[in-house]
Design an enzyme around this catalytic site. Sequence first.
Site, PDB file in Angstrom:
ATOM      1  N   GLY A  29       0.849  -1.198   0.000  1.00 11.99           N
ATOM      2  CA  GLY A  29       0.000   0.000   0.000  1.00 11.99           C
ATOM      3  C   GLY A  29       0.879   1.241   0.000  1.00 11.99           C
ATOM      4  O   GLY A  29       0.537   2.263   0.607  1.00 11.99           O
ATOM      5  N   LEU A  34      -1.745   6.799   4.089  1.00  9.47           N
ATOM      6  CA  LEU A  34      -0.946   6.611   5.307  1.00  9.47           C
ATOM      7  C   LEU A  34       0.536   6.523   4.959  1.00  9.47           C
ATOM      8  O   LEU A  34       1.391   7.119   5.622  1.00  9.47           O
ATOM      9  CB  LEU A  34      -1.395   5.331   6.029  1.00  9.47           C
ATOM     10  CG  LEU A  34      -0.725   5.080   7.365  1.00  9.47           C
ATOM     11  CD1 LEU A  34      -1.180   6.103   8.393  1.00  9.47           C
ATOM     12  CD2 LEU A  34      -1.017   3.675   7.874  1.00  9.47           C
ATOM     13  N   HIS A 264      -7.160   3.094  21.087  1.00 14.91           N
ATOM     14  CA  HIS A 264      -6.211   4.079  21.629  1.00 14.91           C
ATOM     15  C   HIS A 264      -6.413   4.325  23.141  1.00 14.91           C
ATOM     16  O   HIS A 264      -5.474   4.235  23.923  1.00 14.91           O
ATOM     17  CB  HIS A 264      -6.352   5.424  20.908  1.00 14.91           C
ATOM     18  CG  HIS A 264      -6.231   5.329  19.411  1.00 14.91           C
ATOM     19  ND1 HIS A 264      -5.422   4.423  18.796  1.00 14.91           N
ATOM     20  CD2 HIS A 264      -6.820   6.035  18.415  1.00 14.91           C
ATOM     21  CE1 HIS A 264      -5.516   4.574  17.476  1.00 14.91           C
ATOM     22  NE2 HIS A 264      -6.367   5.551  17.225  1.00 14.91           N
ATOM     23  N   LYS A 357     -15.557  13.840  17.754  1.00 15.09           N
ATOM     24  CA  LYS A 357     -15.261  14.624  16.550  1.00 15.09           C
ATOM     25  C   LYS A 357     -16.025  15.942  16.660  1.00 15.09           C
ATOM     26  O   LYS A 357     -17.020  16.026  17.388  1.00 15.09           O
ATOM     27  CB  LYS A 357     -15.768  13.878  15.307  1.00 15.09           C
ATOM     28  CG  LYS A 357     -15.144  12.505  15.122  1.00 15.09           C
ATOM     29  CD  LYS A 357     -13.992  12.572  14.167  1.00 15.09           C
ATOM     30  CE  LYS A 357     -13.386  11.215  13.909  1.00 15.09           C
ATOM     31  NZ  LYS A 357     -11.964  11.237  13.657  1.00 15.09           N
ATOM     32  N   ARG A 362      -8.481  20.500  19.325  1.00 15.74           N
ATOM     33  CA  ARG A 362      -7.803  19.231  19.120  1.00 15.74           C
ATOM     34  C   ARG A 362      -6.777  19.079  20.235  1.00 15.74           C
ATOM     35  O   ARG A 362      -5.867  19.913  20.383  1.00 15.74           O
ATOM     36  CB  ARG A 362      -7.093  19.253  17.768  1.00 15.74           C
ATOM     37  CG  ARG A 362      -6.368  17.962  17.477  1.00 15.74           C
ATOM     38  CD  ARG A 362      -5.654  18.010  16.162  1.00 15.74           C
ATOM     39  NE  ARG A 362      -5.094  16.712  15.860  1.00 15.74           N
ATOM     40  CZ  ARG A 362      -4.207  16.496  14.909  1.00 15.74           C
ATOM     41  NH1 ARG A 362      -3.793  17.486  14.152  1.00 15.74           N
ATOM     42  NH2 ARG A 362      -3.736  15.286  14.695  1.00 15.74           N
TER      43      ARG A 362
HETATM   44  C1  BG6 Z   1      -7.410   7.184  14.099  1.00 14.82           C
HETATM   45  C2  BG6 Z   1      -8.889   7.323  13.937  1.00 14.82           C
HETATM   46  O1  BG6 Z   1      -7.086   5.954  14.647  1.00 14.82           O
HETATM   47  O2  BG6 Z   1      -6.916   8.230  14.936  1.00 14.82           O
HETATM   48  C3  BG6 Z   1      -9.273   8.702  13.438  1.00 14.82           C
HETATM   49  O3  BG6 Z   1      -9.358   6.341  13.031  1.00 14.82           O
HETATM   50  C4  BG6 Z   1      -8.633   9.773  14.295  1.00 14.82           C
HETATM   51  O4  BG6 Z   1     -10.685   8.850  13.435  1.00 14.82           O
HETATM   52  C5  BG6 Z   1      -7.148   9.525  14.433  1.00 14.82           C
HETATM   53  O5  BG6 Z   1      -8.881  11.015  13.682  1.00 14.82           O
HETATM   54  C6  BG6 Z   1      -6.510  10.527  15.364  1.00 14.82           C
HETATM   55  O6  BG6 Z   1      -5.140  10.370  15.355  1.00 14.82           O
HETATM   56  P1  BG6 Z   1      -4.175  11.597  15.630  1.00 14.82           P
HETATM   57  O7  BG6 Z   1      -2.815  10.991  15.544  1.00 14.82           O
HETATM   58  O8  BG6 Z   1      -4.453  12.616  14.557  1.00 14.82           O
HETATM   59  O9  BG6 Z   1      -4.522  12.110  16.985  1.00 14.82           O
END
Ligand code: BG6
Length: 717
Positions: A29, A34, A264, A357, A362
Amino acid sequence: MLAVAVFVALLGCLRAQELRGHVSIVLLGATGDLAKKYLWQGLFQLYLEEAGKGHNFSFHGTALTATEQGQEVVAKVLESLSCPKDVAPARCAELKDQFQRLSQYRQLKTTEDYAALSKDIEALVQREGLWEAGRIFYFSVPPFAYTDIARSINSSCRPGPGAWLRVVLEKPFGHNHLSAQQLATDLGSFFHEEEMYRVDHYLGKQAVAQILPFRDQNRKALDGLWNRHQVERVEIVMKETVDAEGRTSFYEEYGVIRDVLQNHLTEILTLVAMELPPDISSSEDVLRHKLQVFQALRGLRRGSAVLGQYQAYSEQVRRELDKPAGFLSLTPTFAGILVHLDNLRWEGVPFLLMSGKALDERMGYVRVLFKNRACCAQSEQHWVAEQSACLPRQIIFYIGHGALGSPAVLVSRNLFRPTLPGSWEEVGGPPGLHLFGRPLSDFYAYSPVREQDAYSVLISRIFHGRKDSFITTENLLASWAFWTPLLDSLAHEAPRLYPGGAENGHLLDFEFSGGQLSFSVQQPEQLVPGPGSAPAPSDFQVLRSTYRDRPLVTAWPEELIAKLADDIEAAAMKAVRRSGQFHLALSGGSSPVALFQQLAMGHYAFPWAHTHLWLVDERCVPLWDPESNFQGLQTHLLQHVRLPHYHVHPMPVHLRQRLCAQEDQGAQAYAEEISALREITLLVSRVGHEPKKWPISGVQPVSGQLVWYMDYEAFLG
Ligand code: BG6
């Protein structure tokens, strides 16, 4: 073709190279998002760190994309790679050039393609007079492609004897416990457990990766602090401003709990809550201790969660997924969850998990807030951050973004001065910055000297075989086993709508009480839309009538429970005054849970010290089984009240190492009967004295009186 073959990074390292062998990294990929955003950069970083130590690499970018097109994409990505700030531009150009020469794109579609890749690697290794140390396959592809790729690698691209294989997998790893198990079984037929590296990129975030080392290096200071006696609560938070637009086809199936809480935030929780192994560099020990956390997690209930959905979400789903005009999604985009651990260290400490979301900012953090028992005689202006016991005491692993803008570890100055590794330095932050209610100057604050993205950290850990930074099959299934019942119970729950961003105001604030979460602000709701005066629950009075020739009290569930709890307390007081003790017989299942909670949380004068508790039914499971009625009683009532142990009388279903000794599936039948409550009330009102079939019809007190309490739903049908 890797005609350019292997580039010798440092001439002086030839001997070391011979010793360390050749590693091929295959990025599946390689032209995807990613890979473009993080993985190529992570591989470059690995090369920078390791090539100088004598490691020898080749990088194979692969995808289904045709060769020429793929080569173009990869060439562009390689061009955009960046070096750490401290590398001079000329040196950076040189290093990039070396890396580009080691990196090739090739189309990988069929089993034959995999076999050809394997042959090329072998030829390359032989030509250069090296030996093969191992191969890494990074699956940056959708999970539906996993099984086919795994089959091809296993059949045609394994390295020869003596060399290791590591396959790196990206989430989602299933959708619930069953699908995760299925996927794990499929992969398990191609790879050994030690070969699989399931990525949770939050484990590569520097502040998260610092949790265990921090706990380890500050063992002495934390020894008396990291427990239920000292910790008030733990908050694990990941807030996002972005919404799900553009990826609703994924999001509709997953929602916030599966997307980030199951993985997470749960991973972070295990790092905070686990018993610290004596040697944190032992992957096996860390993983074993992590699993113990899962074993201690108390099962979640519907009341353990609050859910929200940003207002524009349903419209985005309708548009992107071509849904009809009236379609409304129930997928949560915000969740707050209350988690408890039933072990000696954490019993009673709330762990609050939150993510969403379209929020106002953030940021992500883990906040351990300690209890404050200080009573302060001096006024606030005399409080000194280092000394005052009056100030809040907290430890924060600041994952990133937000007001601070970088990862950090913050420790209140009135706790202790922490020890951090040399790769972290003390920082001041912008003047006037307040975090978690206090000026930054109230904290010892440390940030990494060099900020690294999570994927670079994890790629290095894959290379070094640090399995504890990845999700094992056991770990994954334990996490899904924890989350799946809650997800099932919430499947039809309507989330609270929120406007998104700063406009959310206090709409999503939530609070916990009695093991339950609820939004702090009540949303004005109309039970029956439209004009007129539709009756609301409060319009009804508690009604009294008769049922089976006995008094009947009926009301809406909440009022009925309150009335029943009041009556039980009054009866208990009377009994204790008269005879010194009160006996309370309780049924099991989910029906009496609300009553237990009401008694536990709203009846402080209840004479528990003089009360004996009995159960009138029990399932054919041991008392420690979460399915047993006794466990329900324990969770919802016993652990909140002070009842002498010898006043608790569980049913003896587990005697002489045998359980009920019946094979007629009585437990399931009973559970079904409970859920068929309405029919039961009608039926019980009609049956005569049939205690064998309907035990409740045999209740004939020789003294006192029998009163039926039934809510409107059950009574009116
Ligand atoms: C991903 C989720 O695992 O983590 C996303 O699928 C989320 O929805 C993302 O936005 C957030 O990661 P980071 O590293 O931007 O905090």
